[in-house]
Scaffold this motif. Structure first.
Motif, PDB file in Angstrom:
ATOM      1  N   ILE A 230       0.390  -1.352  -0.488  1.00 53.46           N
ATOM      2  CA  ILE A 230      -0.262   0.089  -0.212  1.00 53.46           C
ATOM      3  C   ILE A 230       0.628   1.002  -0.373  1.00 53.46           C
ATOM      4  CG2 ILE A 230      -1.471   1.354   0.713  1.00 53.46           C
ATOM      5  CD1 ILE A 230      -2.413  -1.256   3.235  1.00 53.46           C
ATOM      6  N   ILE A 257      -1.952  -1.491  -3.493  1.00 49.06           N
ATOM      7  CA  ILE A 257      -3.278  -0.180  -3.785  1.00 49.06           C
ATOM      8  C   ILE A 257      -1.901   0.938  -3.331  1.00 49.06           C
ATOM      9  CG2 ILE A 257      -4.719   0.298  -1.889  1.00 49.06           C
ATOM     10  CD1 ILE A 257      -5.405  -2.339  -2.070  1.00 49.06           C
ATOM     11  N   GLY A 258      -2.707   2.219  -4.698  1.00 50.56           N
ATOM     12  CA  GLY A 258      -2.146   3.414  -4.990  1.00 50.56           C
ATOM     13  C   GLY A 258      -1.762   3.982  -5.502  1.00 50.56           C
ATOM     14  N   SER A 284      -5.850   3.522  -6.357  1.00 52.87           N
ATOM     15  CA  SER A 284      -6.235   4.179  -5.146  1.00 52.87           C
ATOM     16  C   SER A 284      -7.329   3.814  -4.504  1.00 52.87           C
ATOM     17  CB  SER A 284      -5.670   5.939  -4.757  1.00 52.87           C
ATOM     18  OG  SER A 284      -5.402   6.740  -5.279  1.00 52.87           O
ATOM     19  N   ARG A 285      -7.311   3.937  -3.288  1.00 50.47           N
ATOM     20  CA  ARG A 285      -8.384   3.642  -2.128  1.00 50.47           C
ATOM     21  C   ARG A 285      -8.522   4.527  -0.840  1.00 50.47           C
ATOM     22  NH1 ARG A 285      -9.232   1.276  -6.267  1.00 50.47           N
ATOM     23  NH2 ARG A 285     -10.811  -0.446  -6.944  1.00 50.47           N
ATOM     24  N   LEU A 290      -8.559   0.853   4.685  1.00 54.67           N
ATOM     25  CA  LEU A 290      -7.611   0.082   4.406  1.00 54.67           C
ATOM     26  C   LEU A 290      -7.845  -1.180   4.547  1.00 54.67           C
ATOM     27  CD1 LEU A 290      -4.659   3.169   4.274  1.00 54.67           C
ATOM     28  CD2 LEU A 290      -6.038   1.827   2.215  1.00 54.67           C
ATOM     29  N   TYR A 293      -8.868  -4.181   3.511  1.00 52.19           N
ATOM     30  CA  TYR A 293      -8.052  -4.479   2.297  1.00 52.19           C
ATOM     31  C   TYR A 293      -6.633  -5.155   2.783  1.00 52.19           C
ATOM     32  CZ  TYR A 293     -10.170  -2.673  -1.031  1.00 52.19           C
ATOM     33  OH  TYR A 293     -11.624  -1.568  -2.445  1.00 52.19           O
ATOM     34  N   LYS A 317       3.808   4.172   6.152  1.00 51.78           N
ATOM     35  CA  LYS A 317       3.086   3.244   5.749  1.00 51.78           C
ATOM     36  C   LYS A 317       3.896   1.977   7.032  1.00 51.78           C
ATOM     37  CE  LYS A 317       0.418   3.554   3.411  1.00 51.78           C
ATOM     38  NZ  LYS A 317      -0.786   4.042   3.750  1.00 51.78           N
TER      39      LYS A 317
END
Length: 395
Positions: A230, A257-258, A284-285, A290, A293, A317
């Motif tokens: 992510i 993801i991103g 992206s989310r 997050l 996921y 992160k």
């Protein structure tokens, strides 16, 4: 000094309502409890003129909204460019408007009662800060601006950063940096004391004890093991490492993801990676989603490069990963080394792949407990406590 502050003004790197990217400044804004909080959105730039007539019509004045206990301000004329002195005119207008608001709320001596927090990501607003003339200001080095390719390879942007750094290192009451590398480099460069204060995490948001997360529909029924990365795909992400991992471990599912910043990466490698059958890029989310996921992940990945700007960083992160209790495999940049008791820190690409195998086979409750306990020490409230303590000691 702590008792005299009534308000904290945080100058943002991203718009407050940007739900796809999380950042240090907004996290701190939420954690500065007990103070009136003002979050200042960055200038929107010329892109705001495209299909956003409502913003343009309102732009001559400050636009304020309330999100919980945080007052969010959009500065006036944020679309004006640097050319022809137009940005300075916008800065002057913004500063005058904010001063009027703070003076109305806290009196003529508002500077005595207001703490400003500015990060190294706000290099475009030097004039705005100068016109405000804060008495109490914290400057936080979140990255090594001068080492980013997009900055050091553009003379105008580099000079803009240099002017910003010169100003902030001279006028700030307290200077912080997220890594020892930044402390060393900028202490020597500017001959002043800089204190180490790394990033933090909203522990509760990522806690594995939170069982209320719905299933992420895109990952429903996905075969295991699932390797999850992510974060923004940009110049400090080793895309070649991810490609090599996917090639050598085709039975693993790699989920990314991103957002992708195409101008900063090798597009040929990125496109090749995305086309692989075991790779799923979801784009992206929202930050709030997050954990939906992460619950599907077997291992969390931090595939950093060893470029200068990456080595000096303290990835947000990383702390969010720690709070999940999931095994973390990371390139062994300096920020990772302090967690070597439970984070799998790789010396190179081949080692990264082998450590991913190990993480899948040997992760246990003892390692998880150590990791979760470490994450608790890096709460955002503890970061605020350190800032206020340092202000009291150095004031």
């Amino acid at each position: 000094m702590m008792k005299q502050f009534r308000a904290v003004v945080l100058v943002g790197m991203y718009e407050w309502h940007d739900r796809e990217i999380n950042d240090t400044v907004r996290c701190l804004a939420r954690a500065f409890e007990g103070f009136d909080r003002y979050y200042i959105d960055p200038p929107k730039g010329l892109r705001a003129l495209k299909g956003n007539m409502s913003y343009v019509l309102k732009s001559p004045r400050w636009q304020w909204s309330q999100d919980g206990e945080v007052a969010v301000g959009v500065p006036p004329l944020g679309f004006l460019p640097v050319k022809l002195g137009l940005r300075e005119r916008a800065n002057r207008c913004a500063a005058c408007g904010l001063i009027r608001r703070l003076k109305r709320n806290y009196g003529a001596d508002w500077r005595e009662h207001t703490l400003f927090y500015v990060s190294s990501g706000s290099y475009t607003i030097t004039g705005f800060i100068d016109m405000l003339a804060p008495k109490h200001m914290v400057f936080h080095l979140l990255d090594d601006n001068f080492a980013f390719p997009i900055i050091k390879n553009d003379r105008r942007v580099w000079e803009e950063n240099k002017a910003f750094m010169d100003f902030m290192l001279l006028h700030s009451s307290l200077v912080l940096a997220v890594s020892q590398e930044l402390v060393g480099k900028y202490s020597e460069m500017y001959n002043r004391k800089i204190y180490l204060l790394g990033n933090g995490v909203d522990v509760e948001h990522f806690s594995p004890e939170n069982k209320a997360w719905p299933e992420a529909p895109e990952l429903a029924g996905i075969s295991e093991p699932v390797l999850l990365f992510i974060g923004a795909v940009n110049s400090w992400i080793d895309i070649g490492l991810l490609k090599e991992l996917a090639e050598k471990r085709p039975a693993y599912k790699l989920v990314i993801i991103g957002p992708c910043y195409e101008s900063s990466i090798d597009l040929a490698v990125w496109n090749s990676l995305k086309e692989m059958s075991g790779v799923l890029w979801l784009g992206s989310r929202p930050f709030a989603e997050l954990p939906h996921y992460i619950q599907h992940a077997s291992v969390l990945l931090l595939p950093r490069t060893r470029d200068e700007h990456s080595l000096a960083s303290d990835p947000l992160k990383l702390y969010e990963y720690l709070a999940t209790g999931k095994p973390v495999v990371a390139v062994g940049i300096p920020a990772v080394q302090k967690f070597a008791a439970f984070v799998y820190a790789a010396a190179g690409r081949e080692d990264f792949i082998k450590l991913t195998d190990r993480a899948l086979s040997e992760w246990n409750e003892e390692k998880q407990s150590l990791q979760l306990a470490a994450a608790e020490e890096y709460s955002w409230s503890s970061r605020i406590g350190t800032i206020l303590k340092l202000l009291a000691e150095t004031g």
